[in-house]
Each structure stands twice: as structure tokens, then as C-alpha cells.
Design a protein around this motif. Structure first.
Motif, short mmCIF file in Angstrom:
data_model
loop_
_atom_site.label_atom_id
_atom_site.label_comp_id
_atom_site.label_asym_id
_atom_site.label_seq_id
_atom_site.Cartn_x
_atom_site.Cartn_y
_atom_site.Cartn_z
N ASP A 209 86.63 92.73 36.29
CA ASP A 209 88.52 93.58 35.80
C ASP A 209 88.81 92.95 35.19
O ASP A 209 90.03 92.87 34.08
N CYS A 210 88.00 93.91 34.19
CA CYS A 210 87.95 94.15 32.89
C CYS A 210 89.35 95.81 32.54
O CYS A 210 88.75 96.65 33.29
N PRO A 211 89.88 95.40 31.44
CA PRO A 211 90.64 96.42 31.21
C PRO A 211 90.13 97.75 30.44
O PRO A 211 89.16 97.12 29.55
N PRO A 212 90.55 98.52 30.55
CA PRO A 212 89.69 99.70 29.71
C PRO A 212 89.49 99.34 28.63
O PRO A 212 88.99 99.54 27.34
N GLU A 213 91.47 98.85 27.58
CA GLU A 213 90.54 98.81 26.01
C GLU A 213 89.56 97.09 25.82
O GLU A 213 89.72 97.06 24.67
N GLU A 214 89.26 96.41 26.59
CA GLU A 214 87.99 95.53 26.01
C GLU A 214 86.85 96.15 27.24
O GLU A 214 85.95 95.24 26.68
N THR A 215 87.02 97.15 27.22
CA THR A 215 84.99 97.75 27.67
C THR A 215 84.36 97.72 27.26
O THR A 215 83.08 97.43 26.46
N HIS A 216 84.85 98.27 25.43
CA HIS A 216 84.40 98.24 24.44
C HIS A 216 83.16 97.54 24.11
O HIS A 216 81.54 97.41 23.82
N SER A 217 83.45 96.08 24.09
CA SER A 217 82.62 94.70 24.24
C SER A 217 81.48 94.43 24.74
O SER A 217 80.95 93.76 24.46
N LYS A 218 82.25 95.75 25.74
CA LYS A 218 81.12 95.05 27.50
C LYS A 218 80.24 95.70 27.06
O LYS A 218 78.47 95.22 27.77
N ILE A 219 80.17 97.18 26.30
CA ILE A 219 78.84 97.88 26.49
C ILE A 219 77.43 97.14 25.01
O ILE A 219 78.36 97.51 24.52
N TRP A 220 76.99 96.80 25.62
CA TRP A 220 76.30 96.61 24.68
C TRP A 220 74.77 97.91 23.69
O TRP A 220 75.13 97.82 22.61
N GLY A 221 75.02 98.72 25.00
CA GLY A 221 73.98 99.51 24.39
C GLY A 221 73.91 101.54 24.53
O GLY A 221 74.98 101.15 25.84
N TYR A 222 73.09 102.68 24.44
CA TYR A 222 72.96 103.29 24.85
C TYR A 222 71.85 103.82 24.99
O TYR A 222 70.28 103.12 24.54
N THR A 223 70.99 104.25 26.23
CA THR A 223 69.79 104.83 26.88
C THR A 223 69.87 105.85 27.58
O THR A 223 71.39 106.57 27.58
N ILE A 224 68.74 106.97 27.64
CA ILE A 224 68.82 108.01 28.14
C ILE A 224 68.52 107.41 30.03
O ILE A 224 67.66 106.87 30.33
N ALA A 225 68.46 108.21 30.56
CA ALA A 225 68.46 107.71 32.07
C ALA A 225 67.52 109.65 33.02
O ALA A 225 68.48 110.41 32.45
N ASN A 226 67.16 109.27 33.83
CA ASN A 226 66.91 110.54 34.93
C ASN A 226 67.36 109.78 36.42
O ASN A 226 66.57 109.19 37.07
N ASP A 227 68.47 110.45 37.20
CA ASP A 227 68.61 110.34 37.97
C ASP A 227 68.06 111.32 38.88
O ASP A 227 68.96 111.97 39.69
N VAL A 228 66.58 110.98 39.17
CA VAL A 228 65.37 111.69 40.60
C VAL A 228 66.34 111.76 41.60
O VAL A 228 66.94 110.79 42.44
N THR A 229 67.02 112.97 42.30
CA THR A 229 67.92 113.06 43.13
C THR A 229 66.49 113.89 44.67
O THR A 229 66.45 114.85 44.17
N ALA A 230 66.65 113.48 45.68
CA ALA A 230 65.73 113.95 46.49
C ALA A 230 67.14 115.16 47.02
O ALA A 230 67.49 114.59 48.67
N ARG A 231 67.17 116.33 46.72
CA ARG A 231 68.75 117.09 46.87
C ARG A 231 68.73 117.29 48.41
O ARG A 231 69.95 117.36 49.19
N ASP A 232 67.14 117.87 49.57
CA ASP A 232 67.63 118.19 50.65
C ASP A 232 67.86 116.35 51.56
O ASP A 232 68.94 116.44 52.36
#
Length: 257
Positions: free
Chosen positions: A124-147
Motif C-alpha cells: 500500500d505504498c503511495p506513489p511519492e514514496e516509491t522511489h525509496s522502494k526501487i533499489w535499482g534497474y536491469t534489463i529483461a526479455n519478456d519472452v512470449t509464446a504469442r500463439d
């Protein structure tokens, strides 16, 4: 250069979190960095480890249709609120590992994405407090079986196969708001996906807040923030590389089961 936080496995099978040095050696930490891991004095030489995915999440919460042009290319309207789905932790693989093309599918797509790594429990975190919850950033590939996604009407099977969440290569603490995301297929010189991350419909702070009102986010959990337009099919033998300015690149090849 930003500090690069990694997770590695030694030749003896031991798993450590650490800091990647310019020499490619690893300064080992005594705990995950978001749990205030400190240097131990141990250093691992470059030839003595392999990179793992940079975290081991309890869950991966992903967002569908979070770029306007991507929603349009799939023939969908923009959602009025974030469209959530889950990928299992067993889908996670590291950069350099192989994506396995499942025999159940005839159309598997790449989806390059920015991933958020959560640093502390969040409910239940308000948007103005979320910056402290995001520790860092990386890259992802959301591989998807489209059919299978189209056939099933819900996304668990299509998104959940083993190896369907390449993640890495490391985590950085800060990222420019308009960092560029680009995806390259094989030896193509032109990206098949290219967009600034500030083109998201729902930005990271809103996503963390919204998700936290549904489920508690735990340290090390991952949020996939959606993919821009340009998604397309993968074939066995393909090499897919996703780059985000300020992070690095995530590269994987596709093999048959």
C-alpha cells in the motif's frame, strides 16, 4: 561509470552477490546489496566465475501494453489502469544463457523491457514514496509464446515457460528518465525495437504503488515495465540483444528443447 551489482557462481558452485570491477573481477558482498550487503574482502578473478541473473526474485510482476505504440501494433486499446500478470521465478535465466523454444508453440516473440528491482518490502505504498522502494534497474526479455497467448485467453502458459525471462546482466542504482531501450536481432545493424523509457503510459513510481496495493513486494522482487513497439518472432539459432542506455546489454540465443 555507474557501479554494477552482480550475482555470480564460482567454479566451485558457490553463489555470491558482488560489485563488478573494471578489471572484471568481483568484489564479494556478504549479502544482497539491497539488504545492506558489505564488502567481505574476498575478490573473485574473471576466469573464476560466471554471471547469474542479478537477483533471485520471489516473484516477477509484469505489465502489459504499457507503451501506446505496442498496444496499437497488437490491435489493442490502451488499458485504463496497469495490466498485471506474473512470470514464475523458474523462467529467469542470465545473460549468455539459452532461451529454449518450447515444442508447444509455433510463434515465440522477444519483448525487450526495463526491469525494476525492489529493495524493501512494500505494501500500500503511495506513489511519492516509491522511489525509496526501487533499489535499482536491469534489463529483461519478456519472452512470449504469442500463439499460446492468443489461444489460451490468459497469459500464464505463454509467458511462463522455463527460460522465458532473461534478466541482467547487472543492476545499476540510477537511470536517466529518458534512457533509450533498443533491441537487436542477430547481426542486424538497425534495432527492431527502439524507444525512450519515458514513453511508458504508467511510469515506474505509479507501477510500484499500484502493484503494492494488490500484493506485497519483497526485497529482490522484479517488475517488468512493459515493452515498446517492434516485438517480433524468434527462431531456433537466433541471437537477441537488448540494450538500455546506462545499464548495458542482455544477450541470449535460442535453442530447441
Amino acid at each position: 561509470m555507474a557501479q554494477r551489482y552482480v550475482r555470480v557462481q564460482t567454479l566451485q558452485g558457490e553463489v555470491y552477490y558482488g560489485l563488478l570491477q573494471l578489471s572484471r573481477s568481483i568484489q564479494v558482498l556478504d549479502a544482497p546489496p539491497w539488504l545492506k550487503g558489505q564488502p567481505t574482502g574476498l575478490e573473485i578473478e574473471p576466469e573464476q566465475y560466471r554471471l547469474l541473473a542479478p537477483c533471485s526474485p520471489s516473484k516477477i510482476v509484469a505489465i502489459g501494453r504499457n507503451y501506446k505504440a505496442h498496444a496499437a501494433e497488437l490491435g489493442h486499446d490502451l488499458p485504463s489502469e496497469p495490466l498485471l500478470f506474473l512470470k514464475p521465478p523458474t523462467a529467469v535465466i542470465a545473460t549468455g544463457s539459452e532461451i529454449i523454444y518450447p515444442p508447444q508453440s509455433e510463434r515465440v516473440d522477444y519483448e525487450g523491457e526495463l526491469a525494476l528491482v525492489i529493495g524493501e518490502a512494500c505494501t500500500d505504498c503511495p506513489p511519492e514514496e516509491t522511489h525509496s522502494k526501487i533499489w535499482g534497474y536491469t534489463i529483461a526479455n519478456d519472452v512470449t509464446a504469442r500463439d499460446l497467448q492468443r489461444r489460451d485467453g490468459q497469459w500464464t502458459r505463454a509467458k511462463g515457460f522455463n527460460t522465458f525471462c532473461p534478466l541482467g546482466p547487472w543492476i545499476v542504482r540510477e537511470l536517466a528518465p529518458a534512457a533509450q531501450l533498443q533491441t537487436y536481432l542477430n547481426d542486424g545493424e538497425e534495432p527492431v525495437q527502439s524507444a525512450a523509457i519515458d514513453q511508458m503510459v504508467f511510469p515506474p513510481d505509479m507501477l510500484v504503488s499500484y502493484i503494492s496495493q494488490v500484493m506485497t513486494l519483497l526485497p529482490g522482487d522484479v517488475i517488468l515495465t512493459g515493452t515498446p513497439e517492434g516485438v517480433g518472432p524468434l527462431a531456433v539459432g537466433d541471437r537477441i540483444r537488448i540494450e538500455i542506455e546506462g545499464i548495458g546489454c542482455l544477450e541470449n540465443t535460442v535453442i530447441s528443447r
